[in-house]
Design an enzyme around this catalytic site. Structure first.
Site, PDB file in Angstrom:
ATOM      1  N   LYS A 198       0.860  -1.178   0.000  1.00 46.78           N
ATOM      2  CA  LYS A 198       0.000   0.000   0.000  1.00 46.78           C
ATOM      3  C   LYS A 198       0.894   1.226   0.000  1.00 46.78           C
ATOM      4  O   LYS A 198       1.660   1.457   0.946  1.00 46.78           O
ATOM      5  CB  LYS A 198      -0.899   0.000   1.223  1.00 46.78           C
ATOM      6  CG  LYS A 198      -1.657   1.296   1.315  1.00 46.78           C
ATOM      7  CD  LYS A 198      -2.837   1.232   2.196  1.00 46.78           C
ATOM      8  CE  LYS A 198      -3.514   2.580   2.193  1.00 46.78           C
ATOM      9  NZ  LYS A 198      -4.628   2.615   3.099  1.00 46.78           N
ATOM     10  N   LYS A 201       1.551   9.823   5.936  1.00 46.29           N
ATOM     11  CA  LYS A 201       1.537   8.381   6.241  1.00 46.29           C
ATOM     12  C   LYS A 201       2.811   7.671   5.753  1.00 46.29           C
ATOM     13  O   LYS A 201       2.841   6.461   5.619  1.00 46.29           O
ATOM     14  CB  LYS A 201       0.278   7.754   5.652  1.00 46.29           C
ATOM     15  CG  LYS A 201      -1.020   8.352   6.219  1.00 46.29           C
ATOM     16  CD  LYS A 201      -2.242   7.500   5.881  1.00 46.29           C
ATOM     17  CE  LYS A 201      -3.503   8.065   6.566  1.00 46.29           C
ATOM     18  NZ  LYS A 201      -4.700   7.221   6.329  1.00 46.29           N
ATOM     19  N   LYS A 216      -1.947  -1.543  -3.931  1.00 46.28           N
ATOM     20  CA  LYS A 216      -2.842  -0.373  -3.914  1.00 46.28           C
ATOM     21  C   LYS A 216      -2.035   0.903  -3.978  1.00 46.28           C
ATOM     22  O   LYS A 216      -1.092   1.040  -3.195  1.00 46.28           O
ATOM     23  CB  LYS A 216      -3.640  -0.442  -2.616  1.00 46.28           C
ATOM     24  CG  LYS A 216      -4.482   0.756  -2.272  1.00 46.28           C
ATOM     25  CD  LYS A 216      -5.179   0.460  -0.971  1.00 46.28           C
ATOM     26  CE  LYS A 216      -6.008   1.574  -0.456  1.00 46.28           C
ATOM     27  NZ  LYS A 216      -6.672   1.199   0.781  1.00 46.28           N
TER      28      LYS A 216
HETATM   29  C1  PBG Z   1      -6.805   3.765   5.092  1.00 50.56           C
HETATM   30  C2  PBG Z   1      -7.402   3.578   3.749  1.00 50.56           C
HETATM   31  C3  PBG Z   1      -7.274   4.451   2.671  1.00 50.56           C
HETATM   32  C4  PBG Z   1      -7.998   3.918   1.627  1.00 50.56           C
HETATM   33  C5  PBG Z   1      -8.562   2.730   2.067  1.00 50.56           C
HETATM   34  N1  PBG Z   1      -8.173   2.522   3.384  1.00 50.56           N
HETATM   35  C6  PBG Z   1      -6.603   5.767   2.536  1.00 50.56           C
HETATM   36  C7  PBG Z   1      -5.426   6.106   3.310  1.00 50.56           C
HETATM   37  O1  PBG Z   1      -4.515   5.299   3.504  1.00 50.56           O
HETATM   38  O2  PBG Z   1      -5.393   7.231   3.786  1.00 50.56           O
HETATM   39  C8  PBG Z   1      -8.167   4.559   0.305  1.00 50.56           C
HETATM   40  C9  PBG Z   1      -9.030   3.848  -0.648  1.00 50.56           C
HETATM   41  C10 PBG Z   1      -9.433   4.636  -1.845  1.00 50.56           C
HETATM   42  O3  PBG Z   1      -9.003   5.782  -2.055  1.00 50.56           O
HETATM   43  O4  PBG Z   1     -10.208   4.067  -2.639  1.00 50.56           O
HETATM   44  N2  PBG Z   1      -6.494   2.677   5.812  1.00 50.56           N
END
Ligand code: PBG
Length: 331
Positions: A199, A221, A252
């Site tokens: 991620k 983050k 992701k």
């Molecule tokens: C956070 C989380 C995020 C998304 C899903 N879970 C965003 C982030 O890390 O701030 C984003 C998903 C999307 O934009 O479709 N745990």
């Protein structure tokens, strides 16, 4: 005439039948997972300015969507609870409230659609007043092991609510192992773990954070999410998650990370999932609203590119739209 031209690849593209015979990749309704923003209450359906055609929905509205999705052949959904500001605190304690609206909604959906697979995103950002995915120390550091423990406790509550798959999206070290062990101790050894393995600290989550009002109140983050410049780091994460007991590995975002999908696929026998995130979807919508591109064709092509890179499963905010399109194409 070009002399001695023995190879003419255009022969295999000369008509639709031949093109269909040689098509290498497909997208089907079974490959996609539909994400939903879940709000508390009844008959709630709020549009989202930065995510056209998606809504904040209460569980009764999600049931209506589930009915339609099932007819279109979609068999899995992932829930993102939207938590009211007055329920957020520094610890994200609402995540461990066993009557919170995520757990209640999961039970309700399972009651009406026992065969629908319910996935829950597990991280603390939806629940914390500071918007980080984990607990924060007095010095502003994101606490790793303490966060993993909370996520494990949250996962147990998910398992007892009938959620089939836990998808930790926090990127803490060792959380897959801790969640797996905790679930197993609770007799929840058949709850699957879909690990957000790679991620990235991406700029494409903005519409999601708008919907949840969850943008970090301080810092960013980058101490837990991956650096967009790196790919080897993703392979380290993938190896660890597999060793720790993950059942699925997720990359992701999706379209900017096709190389990462391909590399992870080459290094694992686990199913590879990718998450076509809000910003990736909104870009297509924005261009289509300006009539600069055709949305349906662009979405189809985007999802095909993701399959071509090697993803088995795609979570996309365009799930219903692609499934509708596929149904119309086949009829
Ligand atoms: C956070 C989380 C995020 C998304 C899903 N879970 C965003 C982030 O890390 O701030 C984003 C998903 C999307 O934009 O479709 N745990």
């Amino acid at each position: 005439m070009i002399q001695n031209l023995l190879k003419r690849p255009r022969r295999n593209r000369k008509n639709a039948a031949i093109r269909n015979l040689v098509q290498e990749n497909y997208i089907t309704a079974h490959d996609v997972v539909a994400p939903f923003f879940l709000v508390e209450g009844k008959q709630m359906r709020y549009p989202l300015a930065s995510l056209p055609n998606n809504f904040l929905l209460s569980s009764d509205e999600i049931l209506k969507e589930a009915e339609e999705l099932t007819k279109l052949g979609i068999q899995a959904l992932i829930l993102y609870p939207v938590v009211s500001p007055h329920l957020k605190d520094a610890q994200g304690s609402y995540a461990l409230n066993k009557n919170n609206h995520l757990f209640l909604a999961a039970k309700e959906i399972k009651k009406y659609f026992p065969n629908l697979c319910i996935i829950a995103d597990i991280a603390l950002d939806a629940y914390t007043s500071h918007g980080h995915d984990g607990l924060v120390s007095a010095e502003g550091q994101i606490l790793n092991d303490e966060t993993a423990q909370v996520l494990a406790d949250m996962s147990v509550l998910c398992g007892h609510s009938g959620i089939d798959i836990i998808a930790p999206s926090d990127m803490m070290d060792g959380r897959i192992r801790m969640i797996r062990e905790t679930l197993d101790k609770e007799g929840l050894e058949y709850v699957n773990l879909m690990s957000l393995t790679a991620k990235y600290a991406s700029s494409f989550y903005v519409p999601y954070r708008d919907a949840l009002q969850s943008a970090p109140r301080f810092g960013d983050k980058k101490s837990y999410q991956l650096n967009p410049a790196n790919i080897r780091e993703a392979l380290i994460e993938a190896k660890l998650d597999e060793e720790e007991g993950a059942d699925f590995l997720v990359v992701k975002p999706a379209t900017l990370y096709l190389d990462v999908i391909q590399a992870i696929k080459a290094n694992t026998n686990l199913p590879v999932v990718t998450y076509h995130v809000t910003g990736e979807y909104s870009m297509l919508k924005a261009a289509a609203q300006n009539k600069w591109i055709d949305f349906d064709r662009a979405l189809h092509e985007t999802l095909l590119s993701i399959k071509r890179a090697g993803a088995d499963i795609i979570i996309t905010w365009g799930a219903k739209e692609i499934a509708t399109q596929l149904k119309n194409l086949s009829s």
